[in-house]
Design an enzyme around this catalytic site. Structure first.
Site, PDB file in Angstrom:
ATOM      1  N   ARG A 163       0.934  -1.479   0.143  1.00 51.55           N
ATOM      2  CA  ARG A 163       0.125   0.014   0.107  1.00 51.55           C
ATOM      3  C   ARG A 163       0.828   1.238  -0.129  1.00 51.55           C
ATOM      4  O   ARG A 163       0.592   2.416  -0.658  1.00 51.55           O
ATOM      5  CB  ARG A 163      -1.079   0.066   1.237  1.00 51.55           C
TER       6      ARG A 163
ATOM      7  N   ASP B  67      -2.258  24.599  -7.215  1.00 46.32           N
ATOM      8  CA  ASP B  67      -2.793  23.210  -8.168  1.00 46.32           C
ATOM      9  C   ASP B  67      -1.936  23.973  -9.436  1.00 46.32           C
ATOM     10  O   ASP B  67      -2.327  24.666 -10.015  1.00 46.32           O
ATOM     11  CB  ASP B  67      -4.060  23.697  -8.152  1.00 46.32           C
TER      12      ASP B  67
ATOM     13  N   LYS C 233      -4.109  14.599 -16.190  1.00 43.78           N
ATOM     14  CA  LYS C 233      -4.155  15.664 -17.070  1.00 43.78           C
ATOM     15  C   LYS C 233      -2.779  15.498 -18.202  1.00 43.78           C
ATOM     16  O   LYS C 233      -2.793  14.454 -18.741  1.00 43.78           O
ATOM     17  CB  LYS C 233      -4.527  17.090 -16.861  1.00 43.78           C
TER      18      LYS C 233
HETATM   19  C1  PLP Z   1      -8.910  17.916 -13.219  1.00 42.65           C
HETATM   20  C2  PLP Z   1      -8.524  18.921 -12.246  1.00 42.65           C
HETATM   21  C3  PLP Z   1      -8.361  18.415 -10.870  1.00 42.65           C
HETATM   22  C4  PLP Z   1      -8.774  17.177 -10.589  1.00 42.65           C
HETATM   23  O1  PLP Z   1      -8.305  15.936 -11.109  1.00 42.65           O
HETATM   24  P1  PLP Z   1      -8.737  14.604 -11.408  1.00 42.65           P
HETATM   25  O2  PLP Z   1      -7.552  13.538 -11.602  1.00 42.65           O
HETATM   26  O3  PLP Z   1      -9.591  14.521 -12.413  1.00 42.65           O
HETATM   27  O4  PLP Z   1      -9.257  14.156  -9.995  1.00 42.65           O
HETATM   28  C5  PLP Z   1      -7.677  19.179 -10.247  1.00 42.65           C
HETATM   29  N1  PLP Z   1      -7.407  20.353 -10.375  1.00 42.65           N
HETATM   30  C6  PLP Z   1      -7.587  20.883 -11.659  1.00 42.65           C
HETATM   31  C7  PLP Z   1      -6.826  22.104 -12.112  1.00 42.65           C
HETATM   32  C8  PLP Z   1      -8.083  19.902 -12.639  1.00 42.65           C
HETATM   33  O5  PLP Z   1      -8.346  20.542 -13.970  1.00 42.65           O
END
Ligand code: PLP
Length: 382
Positions: free
Chosen positions: A49, A172, A197
């Site tokens: 894990r 982020d 992404k």
């Molecule tokens: C898509 C996204 C997330 C979340 O990512 P997931 O892998 O889909 O949970 C977080 N921050 C931003 C800016 C995003 O575009």
């Protein structure tokens, strides 16, 4: 070494006749050699894990790319942001969150943290050094996102750092992907990405990365992940590591394509405003030029005020742009969004419909041709 070179050579096994990429190591049970190694206090690894060699390879690669000390992997980008919050949140603490945060993060703050006694306050993404006035003794974290989700405001991270003293700042960093933007060098303590992404890059994996600038915060986050029972699949870690190899090449192409489409859209009579930090018309274009080395393929436009039938016809007549969430893959996407539904510290007064584009790797002539056709059809409907 430049990132392009590093990403080709990092996380490569160096033990003689090995493959270029580390292989996928799957497993839950780790077998100990004997009683002594089982009870030893300094066990390097003891349960799947906590990660396998595949996870370790990816963690090293992400730390190298982001310029940080420690990386924790989580099951999605959303869980990565939420886990970073949980590492700091306790009843009575206060967290400042950008008003343009990814909307499901807002839902987590309002629907999970607030009911558990954490104060959440949203701030204007253009606040810069003005954040000083919002800081309280109980503020434990400032969460930023630059550019902002849907509306692409660029934050003055160095100014926020200067005003924040030693309060940790998380960001982020999914849009800059750790390649076009290095927030850990500009004052952030924690850089978070949805590897779903650009790092993964092929719309076929979920993973989140949390990279900390210093080891102490890294341990705090890793400990929180352990307490929560966080685990990720080695196959997904492998897919993201493979995606990283071509990240610079893909991103440069997304940048060229994105700018070309944004400039084309800026000339269209149906479009009121293009929200792309790489365009000179963007209000924080100078900040973007100062702090970023490029732009990825995600941006928005605000249409001239039109009927909903126009928007529907436009979207329904697009053949090359998929209508779906997420982004960062090889394919183009276009979706309508309503920023006013997920803001509380700032107003969103645009009259026209907002459309968010992700520009993929298709030929740009085909992408503009498809849009021109859809605009024409939408005009005849509306
Ligand atoms: C898509 C996204 C997330 C979340 O990512 P997931 O892998 O889909 O949970 C977080 N921050 C931003 C800016 C995003 O575009």
């Amino acid at each position: 070494m430049k990132d392009d070179t590093k990403l080709c050579h990092m996380a490569r096994p160096h033990d003689g006749l090995s493959m270029v990429n580390p292989s996928v190591e799957r497993g839950s049970t780790v077998l100990f050699a004997d009683y002594e190694s089982f009870v030893a206090r300094n066990r390097q690894r003891y349960y799947g894990r906590h990660g396998t060699d595949t996870h370790t390879a990816l963690k090293e690669a992400v730390a190298d790319l982001e310029g940080g000390e420690a990386v924790t992997l989580t099951s999605s980008g959303l869980s990565a942001v939420n886990l970073a919050f949980l590492a700091f949140a306790e009843p009575g603490t206060d967290i400042l969150v950008t008003d343009t945060t990814y909307d499901p993060v807002r839902s987590f703050c309002d629907g999970f943290l607030k009911p558990r006694g954490v104060s959440i306050r949203y701030y204007d993404p253009l606040i810069g050094g003005g954040i000083e006035d919002l800081i309280r003794p109980e503020t434990v974290l400032i969460h930023t996102e630059s550019p902002g989700s849907l509306t692409f405001e660029i934050q003055d991270l160095p100014a926020i750092r200067a005003a924040a003293g030693d309060i940790p700042i998380s960001i982020d960093n999914t849009w800059g992907a750790g390649y076009f933007y290095k927030p850990l060098n500009l004052g952030a303590s924690i850089s978070i990405q949805s590897a779903t992404k650009y790092m993964g890059g092929h719309s076929d994996v979920f993973l989140g990365t949390i990279c900390s600038k210093d080891a102490t915060i890294g341990q705090k986050i890793a400990r929180t992940a352990t307490l929560l029972g966080n685990a990720t699949s080695p196959d997904d870690a492998y897919a993201v590591l493979r995606g990283l190899r071509t990240l610079p090449t893909r991103l440069r192409e997304h940048e060229t394509q994105g700018l070309a489409l944004a400039e084309w859209l800026e000339q269209r009579p149906e479009v009121a405003t293009v929200l792309h930090p790489g365009l000179p018309s963007h209000p924080q274009h100078d900040l973007w030029k100062r702090d970023f080395t490029g732009a990825s393929g995600l941006f928005s436009v605000i249409l001239q005020p039109q009927s909903e039938a126009f928007t529907a016809a436009l979207i329904n007549n697009l053949k090359l742009y998929g209508l779906g969430y997420s982004w960062g893959g090889f394919e183009s996407l276009c979706l309508p969004a309503w920023p006013e539904r997920s803001r509380s510290a700032t107003d969103w007064n645009a009259q026209g419909q907002l459309l968010r584009f992700h520009v993929g790797l298709e030929a740009i002539e085909d992408l503009t041709g498809d849009l021109a056709n859809a605009f024409e059809r939408a005009s005849s409907v509306a």
